[in-house]
Design an enzyme around this catalytic site. Structure first.
Site, PDB file in Angstrom:
ATOM      1  N   SER A   1      15.121 -10.889 -13.725  1.00 40.83           N
ATOM      2  CA  SER A   1      14.389  -9.700 -14.196  1.00 40.83           C
ATOM      3  C   SER A   1      15.220  -8.913 -15.210  1.00 40.83           C
ATOM      4  O   SER A   1      14.725  -8.478 -16.248  1.00 40.83           O
ATOM      5  CB  SER A   1      14.067  -8.778 -13.017  1.00 40.83           C
ATOM      6  OG  SER A   1      13.148  -9.391 -12.149  1.00 40.83           O
TER       7      SER A   1
ATOM      8  N   ARG B   1      14.677  -8.274 -19.454  1.00 44.82           N
ATOM      9  CA  ARG B   1      14.634  -6.905 -19.993  1.00 44.82           C
ATOM     10  C   ARG B   1      15.770  -6.664 -20.982  1.00 44.82           C
ATOM     11  O   ARG B   1      15.595  -5.949 -21.974  1.00 44.82           O
ATOM     12  CB  ARG B   1      14.672  -5.903 -18.831  1.00 44.82           C
ATOM     13  CG  ARG B   1      13.344  -5.872 -18.052  1.00 44.82           C
ATOM     14  CD  ARG B   1      13.553  -5.376 -16.646  1.00 44.82           C
ATOM     15  NE  ARG B   1      12.318  -5.149 -15.903  1.00 44.82           N
ATOM     16  CZ  ARG B   1      11.611  -6.096 -15.270  1.00 44.82           C
ATOM     17  NH1 ARG B   1      12.000  -7.356 -15.309  1.00 44.82           N
ATOM     18  NH2 ARG B   1      10.502  -5.781 -14.609  1.00 44.82           N
TER      19      ARG B   1
ATOM     20  N   SER C   1       3.162  -3.830  -8.734  1.00 44.05           N
ATOM     21  CA  SER C   1       3.686  -4.866  -9.623  1.00 44.05           C
ATOM     22  C   SER C   1       4.626  -4.277 -10.658  1.00 44.05           C
ATOM     23  O   SER C   1       4.226  -3.470 -11.499  1.00 44.05           O
ATOM     24  CB  SER C   1       2.537  -5.592 -10.333  1.00 44.05           C
ATOM     25  OG  SER C   1       3.051  -6.357 -11.408  1.00 44.05           O
TER      26      SER C   1
ATOM     27  N   ASP D   1       9.873 -11.988  -3.888  1.00 44.96           N
ATOM     28  CA  ASP D   1      10.155 -13.377  -4.274  1.00 44.96           C
ATOM     29  C   ASP D   1      10.912 -14.141  -3.187  1.00 44.96           C
ATOM     30  O   ASP D   1      11.145 -15.341  -3.323  1.00 44.96           O
ATOM     31  CB  ASP D   1      10.965 -13.405  -5.575  1.00 44.96           C
ATOM     32  CG  ASP D   1      10.137 -12.936  -6.766  1.00 44.96           C
ATOM     33  OD1 ASP D   1       8.899 -13.033  -6.704  1.00 44.96           O
ATOM     34  OD2 ASP D   1      10.740 -12.462  -7.745  1.00 44.96           O
TER      35      ASP D   1
HETATM   36  C1  S3P Z   1       9.209  -9.384 -11.631  1.00 43.53           C
HETATM   37  C2  S3P Z   1       8.315  -8.770 -10.805  1.00 43.53           C
HETATM   38  C3  S3P Z   1       7.671  -9.448  -9.674  1.00 43.53           C
HETATM   39  C4  S3P Z   1       8.396 -10.741  -9.293  1.00 43.53           C
HETATM   40  C5  S3P Z   1       8.755 -11.558 -10.489  1.00 43.53           C
HETATM   41  C6  S3P Z   1       9.649 -10.772 -11.433  1.00 43.53           C
HETATM   42  C7  S3P Z   1       9.776  -8.609 -12.753  1.00 43.53           C
HETATM   43  O1  S3P Z   1       6.359  -9.787 -10.037  1.00 43.53           O
HETATM   44  O2  S3P Z   1       7.608 -11.492  -8.415  1.00 43.53           O
HETATM   45  O3  S3P Z   1       9.423 -12.741 -10.120  1.00 43.53           O
HETATM   46  O4  S3P Z   1      10.783  -9.036 -13.346  1.00 43.53           O
HETATM   47  O5  S3P Z   1       9.227  -7.535 -13.070  1.00 43.53           O
HETATM   48  P1  S3P Z   1       5.134  -8.746  -9.837  1.00 43.53           P
HETATM   49  O6  S3P Z   1       5.371  -7.602 -10.713  1.00 43.53           O
HETATM   50  O7  S3P Z   1       3.925  -9.524 -10.251  1.00 43.53           O
HETATM   51  O8  S3P Z   1       5.156  -8.412  -8.380  1.00 43.53           O
END
Ligand code: S3P
Length: 464
Positions: free
Chosen positions: A30, A34, A193, A346
């Site tokens: 993540s 970013r 989310s 996750d």
């Molecule tokens: C993520 C958010 C999550 C996660 C994904 C990575 C992110 O998804 O499951 O692997 O980097 O913002 P959701 O926002 O759909 O829950």
């Protein structure tokens, strides 16, 4: 993203002797996405160390290059600087990435479709960026990504002024045209989310006025932390009931940064559970991100009876980080509160494996979001667990798992991973505590998030 066109790569994982040693997991996925995106929007050169070089993040890098950012990797050996490594801690030399940003508002129209591979995060966050640039972009992905719902971002981004032509069911392939100037949004998230939240905030960067996102259930906050780090005018108000209100002042100017990406707690989850389950193990996992919005699995495993000690707690790149010392432990079944789901969203597949080996029954509910991940993780895990001899009941929003009481799982397979890296790695861990071994039908998806996974298991003595 080419690897999914190659031949499947099956692999069998068998009962392991006690795991030992120190390892480090690759950079947080993540945070890596970013760091590239915000660097691409800063004016000048940012440097990123510890970037995850998995297929998902490389898809983001390729897309940003196609929209004008100049991204190069300088390896440490070439004089790009190195990472201090403890003598007994192995970590791939990821090198340092240099990103010359185009400035907020400066993204160029890509000449070809943007190939997102397997990556939902790349797709949804980049759609946010494109939404407030006057450019047209087409997004394509692999078979897994092409099944995943995109309405959760196309709906709010349409309100910003972007227009979309999607495949049936609001899915990929899709083409979008951003709006310039875009309209600032005041949006309450209908699903918990971080991807949707981040898409809206990224759209807000090149939008005049104040963009506001209301988050009734907190999700990972890496975007907020990093936007502030890059100099964006962003505030977070936390209300008494836990609701978070994020405001971002648009037409931001981002200043280039030097970023150090901590290790990914979602990747650390696999050696963590393996060390808890394989009798006699003791493993150190170094440099693991411990942001509270991500650390739910550690809490859950401790509640189950797992011994996980955090040492050397520190801050890296604006994120809490520590080293984990994990010792094999007898685990008990659990029934976690669904409100905790975003903090370990996750990690459920590997948590289900821990539950399969625990004493007693575990009941997981409130997990509808798992049905729209890289695979339907409730169905894929239920089918796979049954195939290796675990008694499970699939619920609409979760799963009930009867633990083996610490007895080896029978084993079997081949497990259908359905282009889902975390399914593959979860069943690899199950194989380490199985009687007959667990065969995974295809290990290639692991390269999306954890290219060093099997090498790391070798270092711990889990596989030959
Ligand atoms: C993520 C958010 C999550 C996660 C994904 C990575 C992110 O998804 O499951 O692997 O980097 O913002 P959701 O926002 O759909 O829950």
């Amino acid at each position: 993203m080419t690897s999914h066109n190659d031949q499947p790569s099956p692999m069998t994982f068998t009962a392991a002797p006690a795991l030992s040693g120190s390892v480090a997991v690759p950079g947080d996925k993540s945070i890596s996405h970013r760091s590239l995106m915000l660097s691409a929007l800063a004016v000048g050169e940012s440097r990123v160390e510890g970037l995850l070089e998995g297929e998902d993040v490389l898809a983001t890098a390729a897309a940003l290059r196609a929209m004008g950012a100049k991204i190069t990797k300088v390896s440490a050996a070439d004089g790009g600087g190195g990472r201090a490594m403890g003598a007994d801690i192995r970590r791939d030399d990821d090198g340092i990435w240099h990103i010359h940003g185009v400035g907020v508002g400066g993204l160029l129209q890509p000449q070809e479709a943007l190939d997102m591979g397997n990556s939902g995060t790349s797709t949804r966050l980049l759609m946010g960026l494109v939404a407030s640039h006057g450019i047209t972009a087409t997004f394509v992905g692999d078979a897994s990504l092409s099944k995943r719902p995109m309405a959760r971002v196309t709906e709010p981004l349409s309100r910003v002024g972007a227009s979309f032509t999607t495949s049936p069911g609001d899915r990929l392939p899709l083409t979008m045209t951003g709006a310039c100037p875009a309209v600032p949004l005041d949006y309450t998230l209908p699903v918990a989310s971080a991807q949707v939240k981040s898409a809206i905030l990224l759209a807000g960067l090149n939008t005049p006025g104040i963009t506001r996102v209301v988050e009734p259930i907190p999700t990972r906050d890496h975007s907020e932390r990093m936007l502030k780090g890059f100099g964006a005018d962003l505030e977070v108000e936390v209300q008494a009931d836990g609701t978070r209100i994020i405001t971002l002042k648009g037409e931001a100017e981002l200043k280039p940064q030097n970023i150090v990406v901590p290790g990914d707690p979602s990747s650390a989850a696999f050696p963590m559970v393996a060390a808890l389950l394989v009798p006699g193990s003791q493993v150190t996992i170094a440099n693991v991100g411990l942001n509270a919005t991500r650390a739910g699995l550690i809490d859950l495993l401790r509640e189950m009876g797992g011994s996980i000690e955090i040492i050397n707690a520190r801050e890296v790149g604006g994120e809490p980080v520590g080293d984990l010392v994990v010792t094999a432990s007898a685990l008990n079944g659990v029934e976690p509160d669904p409100a905790r789901a975003p903090s370990m969203i996750d990690e459920y597949p590997v948590a289900f494996v821990a539950a399969a080996f625990a004493h007693g029954r575990s009941i997981f509910r409130g997990l509808d979001e798992l049905r729209v991940k890289e695979s339907d993780r409730i169905a894929t895990m239920a089918t796979g667990l049954r195939a290796i001899g675990v008694t499970v009941e699939e619920l609409e929003d979760g799963i009930i798992i009867e633990g083996s009481g610490g007895q080896p799982l029978p084993g079997g397979g081949p497990i259908a991973t359905r282009l889902d890296h975390r399914i593959a790695m979860s069943f690899a861990v199950a194989g380490l505590v199985s009687r007959d071994g667990v065969t995974i039908d295809d290990m290639r998806p692991v390269a999306t998030s954890f290219p060093t996974f099997t090498a790391l298991l070798q270092t711990l003595g889990a596989i030959a």
